[in-house]
Write a protein that holds these residues in place. Structure first.
Motif, short mmCIF file in Angstrom:
data_model
loop_
_atom_site.label_atom_id
_atom_site.label_comp_id
_atom_site.label_asym_id
_atom_site.label_seq_id
_atom_site.Cartn_x
_atom_site.Cartn_y
_atom_site.Cartn_z
N GLY A 172 -6.33 0.84 0.14
CA GLY A 172 -6.80 -0.05 -0.37
C GLY A 172 -6.88 -1.30 0.76
O GLY A 172 -7.37 -1.00 1.79
N ASP A 173 -6.26 -2.36 0.03
CA ASP A 173 -6.27 -3.60 0.94
C ASP A 173 -5.76 -3.19 2.32
O ASP A 173 -4.53 -3.43 2.12
CB ASP A 173 -5.95 -4.60 -0.09
CG ASP A 173 -5.99 -6.03 0.91
OD1 ASP A 173 -6.25 -6.22 1.91
OD2 ASP A 173 -5.70 -7.24 0.00
N GLN A 174 -6.42 -3.62 3.27
CA GLN A 174 -5.69 -3.38 4.76
C GLN A 174 -5.04 -4.68 4.93
O GLN A 174 -4.11 -4.39 6.01
CB GLN A 174 -6.82 -3.23 5.68
CG GLN A 174 -7.35 -1.89 5.48
CD GLN A 174 -6.38 -0.57 5.69
OE1 GLN A 174 -5.62 -0.49 6.74
NE2 GLN A 174 -6.53 0.36 5.10
N ASP A 175 -4.76 -5.66 4.40
CA ASP A 175 -4.14 -6.87 4.81
C ASP A 175 -2.64 -6.74 3.99
O ASP A 175 -1.93 -7.47 4.32
CB ASP A 175 -4.64 -8.21 4.08
CG ASP A 175 -6.03 -8.53 5.01
OD1 ASP A 175 -5.98 -8.09 5.97
OD2 ASP A 175 -6.78 -9.18 4.49
N ARG A 176 -2.64 -5.88 3.33
CA ARG A 176 -1.25 -5.62 2.41
C ARG A 176 -0.37 -4.86 3.31
O ARG A 176 -0.75 -4.23 4.26
CB ARG A 176 -1.37 -4.84 1.07
CG ARG A 176 -2.16 -5.56 0.13
CD ARG A 176 -2.11 -4.82 -1.25
NE ARG A 176 -2.79 -5.46 -1.99
CZ ARG A 176 -2.74 -5.12 -3.28
NH1 ARG A 176 -2.18 -3.98 -3.81
NH2 ARG A 176 -3.06 -6.02 -4.56
N ARG A 236 1.04 -1.14 0.03
CA ARG A 236 0.00 0.06 -0.07
C ARG A 236 0.88 1.15 0.01
O ARG A 236 1.71 1.30 0.82
CB ARG A 236 -0.87 0.03 1.23
CG ARG A 236 -2.15 -0.77 1.14
CD ARG A 236 -2.93 -0.68 2.41
NE ARG A 236 -2.49 -1.46 3.52
CZ ARG A 236 -2.32 -0.79 4.76
NH1 ARG A 236 -2.58 0.46 4.76
NH2 ARG A 236 -1.81 -1.72 5.64
N SER A 255 2.00 -1.94 4.31
CA SER A 255 2.14 -0.62 3.93
C SER A 255 3.65 0.05 3.54
O SER A 255 4.66 -0.60 4.26
CB SER A 255 1.56 0.43 4.77
OG SER A 255 2.07 0.56 5.94
N THR A 260 -1.24 3.41 -4.59
CA THR A 260 -2.43 2.70 -4.55
C THR A 260 -3.52 2.99 -3.53
O THR A 260 -4.47 2.49 -3.55
CB THR A 260 -1.88 1.35 -4.14
OG1 THR A 260 -1.38 1.43 -2.50
CG2 THR A 260 -0.80 0.70 -4.87
N SER A 299 2.74 -9.66 3.86
CA SER A 299 1.22 -9.27 4.12
C SER A 299 1.78 -8.40 5.52
O SER A 299 2.53 -8.39 6.21
CB SER A 299 0.51 -10.35 4.56
OG SER A 299 1.05 -11.10 5.74
#
Ligand SMILES: NC(=O)c1ccc[n+]([C@@H]2O[C@H](COP(=O)([O-])OP(=O)(O)OC[C@H]3O[C@@H](n4cnc5c(N)ncnc54)[C@H](OP(=O)(O)O)[C@@H]3O)[C@@H](O)[C@H]2O)c1
Length: 363
Positions: free
Chosen positions: A201-205, A194, A207, A198, A233
């Motif tokens: 977005g997807d909080q499991d990624r 993140r 940062s 980007t 992750s």
């Protein structure tokens, strides 16, 4: 979007971040600045320097040293190292998030300019930075490469990125062996990140700020030897951060789980199929470092050996819970009732033994 908290104090440390203007580099630069370090960010163009200062906003304190300079050649990197010594009196840490993405062609379709820019140019930039800075590095400091997990998993259409990043991982291993404990060389292996490009977005990624926080923690944890750390992750980043911040060498809590499985008559192929199908799910579990299935050499019908490695016993327990629903499927294919895997842990002490554990990170 920026949530940099609980960083160790790196006041007085001098850090250079080639590639720092990029999407991942921003998080690295922010984190070192927030930790109190002086951060030199070279960039090849004035426009990029001005844009980056705007991006950082208030975070661009007087400890940020933005320098327009081409650091991607051997001569350029050498000049940069000399300039850093003149300006800041030395260098303590290097973090290199150099280079971005390349895609769009099968390997046999590439032309020479693709090869030069996506492989040779990027690899040369990394080597240039390494040879200019590593010999000058403070012994407590860290040299940290940033790569993507495409170094480990082939990404079709992005072969050159995969190959170049895999070469960097081997470069780290060679370096770590050559410096023989005198310096610490890390590689952070990222999944999709993140970044400012980007959005949240997807909080499991993971940062960009978390990548930076892990790099800062690696710099600060002088007792932790160089190694490869996977940040595929957010959960893996949290775990790496906790281990580095605790001062406990990453990997000392590693658990290796080994199982032997004998298939029922005529069901061996089905067993292989189920174990192969589970690979993606298991490898994606937070804290899973390794999963592989083996057969005895020369015995295509014999028992199977399943080898798994987890970052901690907690990660192994989580794995056991998440895989529980699959056990009846596997049990139905086995000649005898399933037994829990045998667990191994690293033998305490000694750098050579840590090297054995580290192997699991890179297998
Ligand atoms: N973004 C992600 O989601 C992600 C995921 C996994 C891994 N990674 C890895 O993280 C690292 C940085 O990625 P990024 O997304 O931050 O890339 P990026 O936004 O493109 O930034 C890379 C920086 O590297 C510098 N650079 C030097 N030589 C370059 C070259 N030949 N081509 C392109 N850039 C060059 C550029 O800085 P100047 O122009 O200012 O000199 C640029 O700002 C890479 O190794 C990448 O594989 C990124």
């Amino acid at each position: 979007m920026h949530s940099i908290t609980a960083l160790p104090d790196l006041s007085g440390r001098r850090v250079v971040v080639p590639g720092g203007t990029g999407a991942v580099g921003e998080g690295v630069v922010r984190s070192y600045l927030a930790a109190g370090a002086d951060v030199l960010v070279p960039t090849r163009t004035r426009e990029r320097a001005e844009e980056f200062r705007r991006v950082l906003g208030d975070a661009a304190t007087d400890r940020l040293h933005l320098l327009v300079h081409d650091y991607t050649t051997f001569v350029g990197a050498q000049q940069l190292a000399e300039e850093m010594e003149r300006r800041l009196g030395g260098v303590d840490d290097v973090v290199a998030p150099i280079g971005g993405w390349w895609a769009g062609k099968q390997l046999w379709e590439i032309d020479e300019s693709d090869w030069q820019s996506a492989f040779v140019g990027l690899a040369a930039a990394h080597v240039a930075v390494l040879r200019a800075f590593l010999p000058r590095l403070n012994a407590d400091g860290a040299f940290t490469l940033i790569v993507g997990e495409s170094a480990l998993t082939p990404v079709t259409g992005s072969s050159l990125v995969s190959m170049e990043q895999a070469a960097l991982l081997m470069m780290r291993q060679v370096l770590q062996a050559e410096v023989a404990g005198r310096q610490r060389v890390f590689a952070l292996v990222l999944g999709p990140v993140r970044t400012r490009l980007t959005g949240s977005g997807d909080q499991d990624r993971v940062s960009a700020d978390q990548v930076g926080a892990v790099a800062v923690a690696a710099s600060a944890a002088a007792a932790v030897g160089g190694r490869e750390i996977r940040l595929r992750s957010r959960a893996e980043a949290d775990q790496a951060l906790a281990l580095l911040q605790s001062g406990q060498p990453v990997g000392t809590g590693t658990v290796v789980a080994v199982s032997t499985m004998e298939a029922r008559n005529g069901r061996r192929e089905d067993l292989v199929e189920v174990l192969t199908e589970l690979a993606t799910q298991i490898r994606a579990e937070p804290g899973c470092l390794h999963y592989s299935v083996h057969r005895a050499r020369g015995d295509a019908d014999g028992p199977l050996l399943v080898v798994q490695a987890f970052a901690s016993i907690e990660a192994f327990r989580q794995h056991s819970a998440s895989i529980a629903a699959q056990i009846p499927r596997i049990a139905a294919l086995l000649a005898t009732p399933p037994v829990p895997p045998t667990l191994f842990e690293p033998v305490p002490q000694s750098a050579p033994t840590e090297g054995v554990v580290e192997h699991w990170f890179v297998a």
